[in-house]
Motif scaffolding. Sequence first.
Motif, short mmCIF file in Angstrom:
data_model
loop_
_atom_site.label_atom_id
_atom_site.label_comp_id
_atom_site.label_asym_id
_atom_site.label_seq_id
_atom_site.Cartn_x
_atom_site.Cartn_y
_atom_site.Cartn_z
N ALA A 61 -3.18 6.36 -2.98
CA ALA A 61 -3.09 6.04 -4.41
C ALA A 61 -3.58 4.62 -4.69
O ALA A 61 -4.19 4.37 -5.73
N GLU A 105 -0.15 1.68 -7.63
CA GLU A 105 -0.56 3.05 -7.39
C GLU A 105 -1.01 3.75 -8.66
O GLU A 105 -1.51 4.88 -8.61
N ASN A 135 5.26 10.32 -0.59
CA ASN A 135 4.21 9.75 0.27
C ASN A 135 4.31 10.34 1.67
O ASN A 135 5.39 10.65 2.17
#
Length: 496
Positions: A419, A370, A126
């Motif tokens: 996400a 996600e 991320n």
Amino acid sequence: MPLLILHSNAKLRIQTMCHGFRLTRQKLFFSGRELAWRAKDYGVTDNSVFHLLLKKLYDPILVTVITTSGKVFYFHVDRRRDVGYIKKRISKEVKGFQDVDDQEIFFRGEKLGDDRVIDRIIKDGNSVIHLLLKKTVKEAFVQDIGKDFLLEPLLLNPVVKLPQVIEDMIDRTVEGLNSGNSPVRSAEGTGGTYLMQDSSGLNYVSVFKPMDEEPMAVNNPQKLPLSSDGQGLKRGTRVGEGAIREVAAYLLDHPKSGSRSVSKEVMGFAGVPPTAIVRSFHRVYNNPKGVSSCSVKDAKVGSLQMFMKNDGSCEDIGPGAFPVEEVHKISVFDIRMANADRHAGNILTGKGEDGKTVLIPIDHGYCLPENFEDCTFEWLYWPQAKVPFSEDTVNYINSLDAEQDIALLQHNGWDVPEAVSRTLRISTMLLKKGVERKLTPYQIGSMMCRETVNKDSAIEEIVRDAHNSVLPASSEATFIEAVSVSMDRRLDDLIK
């Protein structure tokens, strides 16, 4: 750039021609497929066009620092830097944080040492991480002398005003603590859950769930093993993010009268109880290392949800007694939120003013994951799920807007991961396309849940088809359009 490749290694040939251009971590695509090494295996011919996806070896990441007072700061940090470097940046650039030695930084419920390297913390790749910064007493936090508790709201966006119903809930909870009525730890569940009493000690007012006591977090009272990579108990979720998801569930449970951002109604369509993020201290909370005194530095951050009077859960009675509309409101909510933890134990039962059974959904720390790997809907096996939606429910579904929902979450202080935004867009799309074709909750919900652990669900296959049909560097809008096309094809096959 024209290039003669023949049948050799395409990546190696580019690297040879372009001095100093290393391709070990880059990706080369032809006709939507990633090339491994030999070009001839992919049907490459004269005048073929390759797409090279470039990635910097050390992209700076955006670090979001959230203080316990609700202030938010942003720093671009080299991945190779450590937590100690972040502290120095805070000391240098944030007013009032000159003394950094005693500051503590937490990520997903875990306290980080100064030597922890950023690149090793964010193993999932991320680009944004959230850190909770706690000041110590000598950094000007005032201790509440004479009190052995603390409870106050924590607004991630200071311009947001709490609804009156939540302010009243917090006030009543504080009155209970002031009267000496300690939190009562629930024996149920896999995380730390505390029932907060009113001033009389005869009623429960709210339910507090600390972030650091979530399943697989550092202070989990059930002594579950710590997460080694930050992954939560359900795939697609992260340890320490349950509180923000609980709040998101309430915010996105829009009333029939309109969006939560404009409606004055307390309860939404599905009946998710009012929820807020708070910080709280009490010696009853699970603190294996102990605490010295009541102060902000020892306070826990978590969700505080209104306690709903009930007659038990759906585990206690058979589903045959549940009104169709009550089951449908839960199904609409769970499909839209891609709930990864809907079981009979987290649907409470009660009585409405007309004496009819009412279903109350709780425990939403695993909604908006996600990905769709762990979607679980208990109601899928209830007879009401095979009844078509009513016109009122269809109208409510058609009023939903994923983009407005994402904007609402961001306005309330959640820097929604891409996400998660994608999950919400796709699940809302499926729900709306499903009712357009007059599908039942069972038919739509079945597309989101796996039949077996190792067999992908229909929605996962739709997402994979969309991935395979677009170039890796395509925009989110292009990808979502590909999902829409694949979803239409699958839904049309279903109703033939």
